[in-house]
Design a protein around this motif. Structure first.
Motif, PDB file in Angstrom:
ATOM      1  N   LYS A 124       0.815  -1.766   0.212  1.00  0.00           N
ATOM      2  CA  LYS A 124      -0.007  -0.157  -0.048  1.00  0.00           C
ATOM      3  C   LYS A 124       1.535   1.065  -0.195  1.00  0.00           C
ATOM      4  N   ASP A 162       2.617   1.529  -3.245  1.00  0.00           N
ATOM      5  CA  ASP A 162       1.217   2.121  -4.449  1.00  0.00           C
ATOM      6  C   ASP A 162       0.804   3.796  -4.447  1.00  0.00           C
ATOM      7  N   ALA A 178      -3.821   2.357  -1.993  1.00  0.00           N
ATOM      8  CA  ALA A 178      -4.207   2.913  -0.314  1.00  0.00           C
ATOM      9  C   ALA A 178      -5.074   3.552  -0.526  1.00  0.00           C
ATOM     10  N   ASP A 186      -6.149   4.501   4.281  1.00  0.00           N
ATOM     11  CA  ASP A 186      -4.805   3.789   5.180  1.00  0.00           C
ATOM     12  C   ASP A 186      -3.441   4.630   5.384  1.00  0.00           C
TER      13      ASP A 186
END
Length: 314
Positions: free
Chosen positions: A29, A32, A162, A166
């Protein structure tokens, strides 16, 4: 006493798997968030995540002087990954195999496995220079895959981006906690496995090729079987081939760079077996570019023969 060691072994495996899961989730994440290409994530973060148990156990074993456990874990995991895990996955659902895997990836794993055999037989150990060569080959392989993807000849793994929920600090915390769990889990696993081996008079080689190999291969087992059930068959095969390559080039390479790992004559049989299973896989998928249920059953039968042979050697 022995019951406690088995409990500790299970606890160690649980920490390894959950720690690897959290590490991959957080790292993917974060990657990303910063726009890192998915292929790079798959070849580095996810490859390390699924091989993290093997890496942690092998490096910890090498540092503790349990050299048999260090090498046998890598060889045992690679044999188990192909014959047992891919075999089970193919029985669940026939597995499609990409042309790039047949032409390059599977043969490359075979050659790297033979290189490991050559290094071990030549010097009686996998030394620091050998480990550096393994690292260099891994970097070249990742570079090749990135180049191949840019040409549109290979596909990267897909990850969920994400979301806003997050937070970066939460993802970093997830990674750090995952790493701690992996390190602690590997330490507990190595100690418990070594104690069990001594209690039953079993060699570290046998423990590493069976119990520890199975425990550290659980992430690959779960990933491949679920992928097969969902008919995402390229993920099932790619996960195993990539993991086997990472186990030798990164896991064993890192162990050797940290401290040279003794390679005894007993490992020659297992090393040759690890190379031959790649030949079996290649032959089974060469013509139709798929591993069907018959192939899966054949691979399970071959693993049964290998396992019985191990027990006879004990």
């Amino acid at each position: 006493m022995i019951i406690l060691q088995f409990v500790l072994l299970v606890v160690g495996f649980a920490l390894l798997m959950k720690g690897a899961d959290w590490f991959v989730d957080g790292a993917s994440k974060i990657a990303d968030k910063f726009g890192i290409p998915h292929l790079v994530i798959g070849l580095t973060i996810v490859a390390f995540g699924t091989s993290a148990p093997e890496a942690a156990v092998s490096i910890s074993a090498a540092l503790k002087g349990s050299v048999d456990l260090s090498i046998s874990n890598v060889l045992g995991s690679n044999i188990m990954n192909v014959l047992l895990i891919l075999g089970l996955s193919a029985v669940i659902y026939p597995l499609a195999v990409k042309k790039s895997a047949i032409r390059f990836d599977i043969p490359f794993v075979f050659l790297v496995t033979l290189l490991m055999l050559a290094f071990g037989v030549a010097d009686g150990n996998i030394g620091r220079s050998d480990g550096l060569i393994f690292w260099a080959l891994l970097v070249l392989y990742i570079g090749y895959m990135i180049r191949l993807t840019k040409k549109g000849q290979a596909d990267g793994e897909d990850f969920e981006a994400a979301g806003e929920a997050d937070k970066l600090w939460k993802l970093v915390l997830l990674i750090l906690v995952g790493i701690v769990m992996i390190v602690v889990g590997s330490d507990v696993t190595v100690d418990a496995a070594s104690n069990i081996a001594m209690e039953f008079g079993m060699t570290e080689r046998l423990i590493g090729l069976t119990i520890v190999a199975f425990g550290t291969s659980l992430p690959e087992l779960v990933t491949s079987c679920i992928a097969a059930k969902r008919k995402e068959t390229d993920i099932a095969v790619g996960n195993i081939v990539g993991s086997n390559l990472f186990n030798i080039l990164f896991v064993l390479g890192s162990s050797a760079v940290i401290t040279p790992v003794a390679y005894t004559s007993e490992f020659i049989f297992d090393n040759v077996a690890a190379a031959l299973v790649m030949v079996v896989l290649w032959l089974l998928v060469l013509r139709k570019q798929r591993l069907n249920r018959f192939g899966g059953i054949l691979m399970l039968a071959l693993y049964a023969v290998y396992f019985v042979n191990l027990l006879m050697q004990a």
